[in-house]
Enzyme design. Sequence first.
Site, PDB file in Angstrom:
ATOM      1  N   GLY A   1      -6.985   4.599   9.933  1.00 42.77           N
ATOM      2  CA  GLY A   1      -7.796   3.412   9.648  1.00 42.77           C
ATOM      3  C   GLY A   1      -7.920   3.055   8.178  1.00 42.77           C
ATOM      4  N   THR A   2      -7.149   3.710   7.316  1.00 43.05           N
ATOM      5  CA  THR A   2      -7.241   3.386   5.878  1.00 43.05           C
ATOM      6  C   THR A   2      -6.853   1.921   5.617  1.00 43.05           C
ATOM      7  OG1 THR A   2      -5.037   4.325   5.675  1.00 43.05           O
ATOM      8  CG2 THR A   2      -6.859   5.650   4.822  1.00 43.05           C
ATOM      9  N   GLY A   3      -5.788   1.465   6.315  1.00 41.18           N
ATOM     10  CA  GLY A   3      -5.300   0.096   6.079  1.00 41.18           C
ATOM     11  C   GLY A   3      -6.312  -0.944   6.544  1.00 41.18           C
ATOM     12  N   CYS A   4      -6.876  -0.715   7.731  1.00 40.30           N
ATOM     13  CA  CYS A   4      -7.891  -1.647   8.260  1.00 40.30           C
ATOM     14  C   CYS A   4      -9.082  -1.687   7.311  1.00 40.30           C
ATOM     15  CB  CYS A   4      -8.381  -1.184   9.636  1.00 40.30           C
ATOM     16  SG  CYS A   4      -7.064  -1.041  10.848  1.00 40.30           S
TER      17      CYS A   4
ATOM     18  N   LYS B   1       0.832  -1.203   0.000  1.00 42.82           N
ATOM     19  CA  LYS B   1       0.000   0.000   0.000  1.00 42.82           C
ATOM     20  C   LYS B   1       0.868   1.255   0.000  1.00 42.82           C
ATOM     21  CE  LYS B   1      -1.637  -1.444   3.866  1.00 42.82           C
ATOM     22  NZ  LYS B   1      -2.362  -1.769   5.118  1.00 42.82           N
TER      23      LYS B   1
ATOM     24  N   THR C   1      -6.719  10.221   7.846  1.00 39.50           N
ATOM     25  CA  THR C   1      -6.448   8.940   7.182  1.00 39.50           C
ATOM     26  C   THR C   1      -6.358   7.791   8.184  1.00 39.50           C
ATOM     27  OG1 THR C   1      -4.106   9.431   7.329  1.00 39.50           O
ATOM     28  CG2 THR C   1      -5.193  10.003   5.260  1.00 39.50           C
TER      29      THR C   1
HETATM   30  N1  LIG Z   1      -4.321  10.341   0.577  1.00 43.98           N
HETATM   31  C1  LIG Z   1      -4.718   9.214  -0.013  1.00 43.98           C
HETATM   32  N2  LIG Z   1      -5.412   9.264  -1.174  1.00 43.98           N
HETATM   33  C2  LIG Z   1      -5.851   8.126  -1.767  1.00 43.98           C
HETATM   34  N3  LIG Z   1      -5.618   6.881  -1.276  1.00 43.98           N
HETATM   35  C3  LIG Z   1      -4.944   6.791  -0.120  1.00 43.98           C
HETATM   36  C4  LIG Z   1      -4.451   7.934   0.572  1.00 43.98           C
HETATM   37  N4  LIG Z   1      -3.817   7.507   1.707  1.00 43.98           N
HETATM   38  C5  LIG Z   1      -3.911   6.168   1.726  1.00 43.98           C
HETATM   39  N5  LIG Z   1      -4.575   5.731   0.618  1.00 43.98           N
HETATM   40  C6  LIG Z   1      -4.885   4.328   0.311  1.00 43.98           C
HETATM   41  O1  LIG Z   1      -5.421   3.735   1.475  1.00 43.98           O
HETATM   42  C7  LIG Z   1      -5.074   2.363   1.521  1.00 43.98           C
HETATM   43  C8  LIG Z   1      -4.362   2.060   2.840  1.00 43.98           C
HETATM   44  O2  LIG Z   1      -2.994   2.397   2.700  1.00 43.98           O
HETATM   45  P1  LIG Z   1      -2.040   2.926   3.831  1.00 43.98           P
HETATM   46  O3  LIG Z   1      -0.670   2.892   3.287  1.00 43.98           O
HETATM   47  O4  LIG Z   1      -2.581   4.229   4.314  1.00 43.98           O
HETATM   48  O5  LIG Z   1      -2.255   1.805   4.935  1.00 43.98           O
HETATM   49  P2  LIG Z   1      -1.840   1.747   6.478  1.00 43.98           P
HETATM   50  O6  LIG Z   1      -0.574   2.495   6.712  1.00 43.98           O
HETATM   51  O7  LIG Z   1      -1.889   0.334   6.859  1.00 43.98           O
HETATM   52  O8  LIG Z   1      -3.056   2.538   7.155  1.00 43.98           O
HETATM   53  P3  LIG Z   1      -3.383   2.801   8.727  1.00 43.98           P
HETATM   54  O9  LIG Z   1      -2.218   2.307   9.543  1.00 43.98           O
HETATM   55  O10 LIG Z   1      -3.601   4.305   8.797  1.00 43.98           O
HETATM   56  O11 LIG Z   1      -4.646   2.055   8.956  1.00 43.98           O
HETATM   57  C9  LIG Z   1      -4.214   2.108   0.285  1.00 43.98           C
HETATM   58  O12 LIG Z   1      -5.015   1.631  -0.776  1.00 43.98           O
HETATM   59  C10 LIG Z   1      -3.653   3.494  -0.018  1.00 43.98           C
HETATM   60  O13 LIG Z   1      -3.261   3.658  -1.358  1.00 43.98           O
HETATM   61  C1  LIG Z   2      -6.709  -1.545  16.910  1.00 46.96           C
HETATM   62  C2  LIG Z   2      -5.868  -1.017  15.802  1.00 46.96           C
HETATM   63  N1  LIG Z   2      -5.623  -1.807  14.734  1.00 46.96           N
HETATM   64  C3  LIG Z   2      -4.866  -1.356  13.715  1.00 46.96           C
HETATM   65  C4  LIG Z   2      -4.314  -0.098  13.742  1.00 46.96           C
HETATM   66  C5  LIG Z   2      -3.447   0.400  12.599  1.00 46.96           C
HETATM   67  O1  LIG Z   2      -4.049   1.465  11.952  1.00 46.96           O
HETATM   68  C6  LIG Z   2      -4.594   0.711  14.871  1.00 46.96           C
HETATM   69  N2  LIG Z   2      -4.108   1.984  14.962  1.00 46.96           N
HETATM   70  N3  LIG Z   2      -5.364   0.222  15.876  1.00 46.96           N
END
Ligand SMILES: Nc1ncnc2c1ncn2[C@@H]1O[C@H](COP(=O)(O)OP(=O)(O)OP(=O)(O)O)[C@@H](O)[C@H]1O
Ligand SMILES: Cc1ncc(CO)c(N)n1
Length: 271
Positions: A215-218, A180, A213
Amino acid sequence: MSSTLTVPVALTIAGSDSGGGAGIQADLRTFAFHRVHGTSAVTCVTAQNTLGVKRVDALPKEAVVAQIQTVFEDIGVQAVKTGMLLNQEIITAVAEQVEALQIDNLVVDPVMVSRTGAQLIDDDAVNALRRTLIPKAAIITPNRYEAQILSGLEIHSLDDMRAAAQMIYRNLGPKTVLIKGGGMQGSLRGVDIWFDGQKLETLTTKQVDTKNTHGTGCTLSAAIAANLALGNNLATSLRQAKQYVTNALLYSLDIGKGQGPLGHFFPLLEN
Ligand SMILES: Nc1ncnc2c1ncn2[C@@H]1O[C@H](COP(=O)(O)OP(=O)(O)OP(=O)(O)O)[C@@H](O)[C@H]1O
Ligand SMILES: Cc1ncc(CO)c(N)n1
């Protein structure tokens, strides 16, 4: 008058986020907005808000296993995602359940390091993820920093992401790897790379300019699991999930003093 519905079921095995932006709370909202019934196995309870994590309390691994088994033996599950599994004991126990219950539709979000670079799990837990759970995944979804740890490569460009995806596939054995790009800089922010064992794909949607942003990954991994539960294949699930995250980012919520959460319920806000 009442009506009954048969809907697909997904399970999230993850931590609770008291601030409601990530973890179990984000996953269940994401499932609901895909018309998928959400079930959960809580691994740990975090005291967390938009500014950061203040405290984490793990559940005993037996409690995690009991939640998974109890859901499976009665309700049945079409797809599973894992999020913050916290420690080696929980990771190993979850991997044993994945094996015993023959879970194929498994999305592993290898939560280790937050987007801001903060380490969320210790080295033993990272090694347990590598050895036990990642090889069983249909897809793993590391962010930039997690991909660096798993591949041993530094990531600054799309080509670095491509190399890391192939390295993780070869060395750790998941069926596919999505790196990601939320943690990348400039025009690369929000561009993801997927390697399915044969071809590399670049996934791009609109880049959203927001600080909210959390929780985007979750949300992405939950949306992939929801799509798999609905019967979509992996490639389609990924594309739909990425679009869901982008839309939820476009409707992100200005809550708290730090990184606010996504607007998971954007379909209710659109007119
Ligand atoms: N500003 C943005 N615009 C569009 N897509 C985004 C943006 N930021 C993140 N994404 C998308 O969101 C999804 C999650 O990616 P990200 O790298 O943010 O995950 P993460 O670090 O595990 O997230 P978190 O730890 O905040 O839950 C990916 O598909 C990424 O491309
Ligand atoms: C509970 C929980 N899971 C995943 C993440 C990663 O975003 C977070 N900050 N908190």
